[in-house]
Motif scaffolding. Structure first.
Motif, mmCIF file in Angstrom:
data_model
loop_
_atom_site.group_PDB
_atom_site.id
_atom_site.type_symbol
_atom_site.label_atom_id
_atom_site.label_comp_id
_atom_site.label_asym_id
_atom_site.label_seq_id
_atom_site.Cartn_x
_atom_site.Cartn_y
_atom_site.Cartn_z
ATOM 1 N N GLY A 144 71.599 -24.457 -69.112
ATOM 2 C CA GLY A 144 71.356 -23.004 -68.625
ATOM 3 C C GLY A 144 70.229 -22.573 -70.295
ATOM 4 O O GLY A 144 70.760 -23.942 -71.387
ATOM 5 N N ASN A 145 70.357 -21.746 -70.862
ATOM 6 C CA ASN A 145 70.008 -21.112 -72.051
ATOM 7 C C ASN A 145 70.994 -21.571 -73.126
ATOM 8 O O ASN A 145 72.547 -21.443 -72.814
ATOM 9 N N TRP A 146 70.601 -21.900 -74.306
ATOM 10 C CA TRP A 146 71.928 -22.438 -75.737
ATOM 11 C C TRP A 146 71.356 -22.380 -76.949
ATOM 12 O O TRP A 146 69.911 -22.228 -76.682
ATOM 13 N N VAL A 147 72.108 -22.492 -77.552
ATOM 14 C CA VAL A 147 72.079 -22.810 -79.296
ATOM 15 C C VAL A 147 73.299 -23.451 -79.716
ATOM 16 O O VAL A 147 74.192 -24.032 -79.079
ATOM 17 N N ALA A 148 72.663 -23.822 -80.671
ATOM 18 C CA ALA A 148 73.357 -25.741 -80.920
ATOM 19 C C ALA A 148 73.055 -25.191 -82.448
ATOM 20 O O ALA A 148 71.889 -25.193 -83.382
ATOM 21 N N LEU A 149 74.502 -25.417 -83.550
ATOM 22 C CA LEU A 149 74.373 -26.357 -85.059
ATOM 23 C C LEU A 149 73.153 -27.327 -85.012
ATOM 24 O O LEU A 149 73.577 -28.515 -84.900
ATOM 25 N N LEU A 150 72.120 -27.197 -86.026
ATOM 26 C CA LEU A 150 71.878 -28.247 -86.602
ATOM 27 C C LEU A 150 72.507 -28.935 -87.867
ATOM 28 O O LEU A 150 72.574 -30.402 -88.187
ATOM 29 N N GLU A 151 72.957 -28.312 -88.230
ATOM 30 C CA GLU A 151 73.340 -27.991 -89.619
ATOM 31 C C GLU A 151 74.112 -27.033 -90.006
ATOM 32 O O GLU A 151 74.118 -25.642 -88.897
ATOM 33 N N ARG A 152 74.608 -26.412 -90.795
ATOM 34 C CA ARG A 152 75.865 -25.427 -90.535
ATOM 35 C C ARG A 152 74.822 -23.859 -91.156
ATOM 36 O O ARG A 152 75.535 -22.735 -90.198
ATOM 37 N N ASN A 153 73.634 -23.790 -91.131
ATOM 38 C CA ASN A 153 73.133 -22.509 -91.160
ATOM 39 C C ASN A 153 71.880 -23.144 -90.948
ATOM 40 O O ASN A 153 70.325 -22.443 -91.208
ATOM 41 N N THR A 154 71.710 -24.071 -90.351
ATOM 42 C CA THR A 154 70.471 -24.389 -89.840
ATOM 43 C C THR A 154 70.990 -24.447 -87.631
ATOM 44 O O THR A 154 71.788 -24.903 -87.022
ATOM 45 N N LEU A 155 69.648 -23.170 -87.313
ATOM 46 C CA LEU A 155 70.288 -23.258 -85.023
ATOM 47 C C LEU A 155 69.502 -23.290 -84.242
ATOM 48 O O LEU A 155 68.042 -23.566 -85.389
ATOM 49 N N ILE A 156 69.021 -23.745 -83.548
ATOM 50 C CA ILE A 156 68.574 -24.351 -82.290
ATOM 51 C C ILE A 156 68.746 -23.767 -81.462
ATOM 52 O O ILE A 156 70.026 -23.831 -80.909
ATOM 53 N N THR A 157 67.746 -23.265 -81.087
ATOM 54 C CA THR A 157 67.679 -22.670 -79.313
ATOM 55 C C THR A 157 66.747 -23.394 -78.185
ATOM 56 O O THR A 157 65.166 -22.846 -78.585
ATOM 57 N N ASN A 158 67.352 -23.476 -76.614
ATOM 58 C CA ASN A 158 65.174 -24.383 -76.594
ATOM 59 C C ASN A 158 64.793 -22.523 -76.116
ATOM 60 O O ASN A 158 65.178 -21.539 -75.807
ATOM 61 N N TRP A 159 62.981 -22.340 -75.619
ATOM 62 C CA TRP A 159 62.429 -21.695 -75.635
ATOM 63 C C TRP A 159 61.532 -21.387 -74.409
ATOM 64 O O TRP A 159 61.560 -22.605 -74.195
ATOM 65 N N MET A 167 65.969 -22.281 -86.409
ATOM 66 C CA MET A 167 66.190 -21.049 -87.376
ATOM 67 C C MET A 167 67.375 -20.724 -88.585
ATOM 68 O O MET A 167 68.026 -21.945 -88.562
ATOM 69 N N LYS A 168 66.683 -20.265 -89.829
ATOM 70 C CA LYS A 168 67.958 -20.522 -90.607
ATOM 71 C C LYS A 168 69.065 -19.172 -90.889
ATOM 72 O O LYS A 168 67.941 -18.706 -90.617
ATOM 73 N N ARG A 169 70.169 -19.264 -91.648
ATOM 74 C CA ARG A 169 70.639 -18.226 -92.070
ATOM 75 C C ARG A 169 69.905 -17.431 -93.189
ATOM 76 O O ARG A 169 69.878 -18.011 -93.602
ATOM 77 N N ILE A 170 70.107 -16.259 -92.397
ATOM 78 C CA ILE A 170 69.647 -15.354 -93.516
ATOM 79 C C ILE A 170 70.671 -14.607 -94.183
ATOM 80 O O ILE A 170 72.034 -14.688 -93.912
ATOM 81 N N GLN A 171 70.533 -15.182 -95.758
ATOM 82 C CA GLN A 171 71.608 -15.171 -96.688
ATOM 83 C C GLN A 171 70.766 -13.776 -97.253
ATOM 84 O O GLN A 171 70.283 -13.060 -97.409
ATOM 85 N N ILE A 172 72.300 -12.883 -98.201
ATOM 86 C CA ILE A 172 72.658 -11.706 -98.940
ATOM 87 C C ILE A 172 71.066 -11.385 -98.992
ATOM 88 O O ILE A 172 70.415 -9.787 -99.357
ATOM 89 N N ASN A 173 70.567 -12.518 -100.164
ATOM 90 C CA ASN A 173 70.069 -11.880 -101.282
ATOM 91 C C ASN A 173 68.290 -12.485 -100.880
ATOM 92 O O ASN A 173 67.865 -12.015 -101.198
ATOM 93 N N GLU A 174 67.859 -12.250 -99.237
ATOM 94 C CA GLU A 174 67.373 -12.556 -98.416
ATOM 95 C C GLU A 174 65.717 -11.660 -99.035
ATOM 96 O O GLU A 174 65.921 -11.345 -99.633
ATOM 97 N N LYS A 175 64.678 -12.831 -100.235
ATOM 98 C CA LYS A 175 63.127 -11.960 -100.702
ATOM 99 C C LYS A 175 62.441 -12.379 -100.357
ATOM 100 O O LYS A 175 62.156 -13.956 -99.850
ATOM 101 N N ILE A 176 61.779 -12.513 -99.192
ATOM 102 C CA ILE A 176 60.027 -12.451 -97.937
ATOM 103 C C ILE A 176 59.130 -12.152 -98.625
ATOM 104 O O ILE A 176 58.535 -11.176 -99.098
ATOM 105 N N SER A 177 58.258 -12.816 -99.212
ATOM 106 C CA SER A 177 57.139 -12.805 -100.593
ATOM 107 C C SER A 177 55.952 -12.441 -98.965
ATOM 108 O O SER A 177 56.259 -13.426 -98.383
ATOM 109 N N PRO A 178 54.998 -11.340 -98.897
ATOM 110 C CA PRO A 178 54.549 -11.382 -98.152
ATOM 111 C C PRO A 178 52.812 -12.519 -98.273
ATOM 112 O O PRO A 178 53.029 -13.244 -99.749
#
Length: 268
Positions: A144-159, A167-178
């Protein structure tokens, strides 16, 4: 003696059971949080559908929020998972997990491996996701559908389309530049994009899709200047139309989503 042993063994069994339960709960809790897609991995040799591309601009930069009550975010409008049930599976190699998910390849070697998707071979602890209502992602070939940690703050899922989202865990101070400088003289739409991580992320997706289209045009038909100029002019006209949204975040987001769809439909 036997009467005294019974409570001891019962206590030992219960204690052991609680340890497993606590460990399972802890592993699942590590998934809870906000995540942002940083890579879309695909095996071009084995994938017949072109609905999803490597580092697809539809998905790069999108947010996924995982908690006990739901899985949501702006990843895809089909993601509407309510009351997900998380089931911790046994440790398995990523190669075997991908084989169970993607099935046999259409070319040799038939058994897919992590490296076919640009991923490092390693052991993972997959967590199955079953939504009481709605859905998160697709089922695999034999799983079935699943998720798994590759590292502590790195996640993978089948799509979808035999792809995998990293995916990377979003940090509190995240700031994305356009894609443009936020320190220049800006119009209201640009100021709004600079102040909003999700809009800045969509701006990067539009820019990525546009640059890919220009690169493909230059590579395949380098002498066709008229078509290249038309692509550039269309982008400039779209920017003027987008700027009519002023500070309306919903309007800006819709304009950028639609633009990504329009551009990617032209990919060669």
């Amino acid at each position: 003696m036997n009467i005294l042993k019974i409570p001891f063994f019962i206590s030992l069994a219960l204690l052991t059971g609680y340890c497993y339960a606590d460990d399972s709960s802890q592993k699942i809790n590590e998934l809870i949080g906000e995540w942002r897609v940083t890579a879309v991995q695909l095996d071009n040799e084995a994938t017949t559908s072109t609905g999803t591309t490597i580092n697809d601009p539809h998905y790069i930069g999108r947010k996924v929020v995982i908690n006990r009550e739901s899985i949501n975010g702006n990843l895809d409008k089909s993601v509407n998972c309510s009351y997900p049930q998380y089931q911790l599976n046994n440790t398995i190699s990523l190669d075997k997990l991908i084989e169970s998910t993607s099935g046999k390849r259409h070319v040799a070697p038939q058994n897919p491996k992590a490296e076919d998707y640009g991923l490092k071979a390693q052991n993972v602890l997959p967590v199955s996701v079953v939504c009481k209502e709605g859905k998160f992602g697709p089922k695999g070939e034999n799983i079935g559908n699943w998720v798994a940690l590759l590292e502590r703050n790195t996640l993978i899922t089948n799509w979808y389309d035999n792809s995998y989202l990293v995916m990377k865990r979003i940090q509190i101070n995240e700031k994305i530049s356009p894609s443009f400088s936020c320190h220049a003289s800006l119009n209201p739409t640009e100021k709004t994009i600079c102040s909003n991580n999700e809009l800045a992320s969509w701006d990067n997706s539009v820019n990525q899709a546009y640059k890919t289209l220009v690169m493909q045009q230059q590579k395949i038909m380098p002498d066709d200047k008229a078509t290249l100029n038309k692509i550039k002019a269309t982008q400039m006209n779209w920017l003027k139309k987008r700027n009519q949204c002023k500070a309306d975040t919903d309007c800006i987001e819709k304009a950028m989503k639609d633009r990504v769809d329009t551009i990617t439909q032209q990919f060669m």
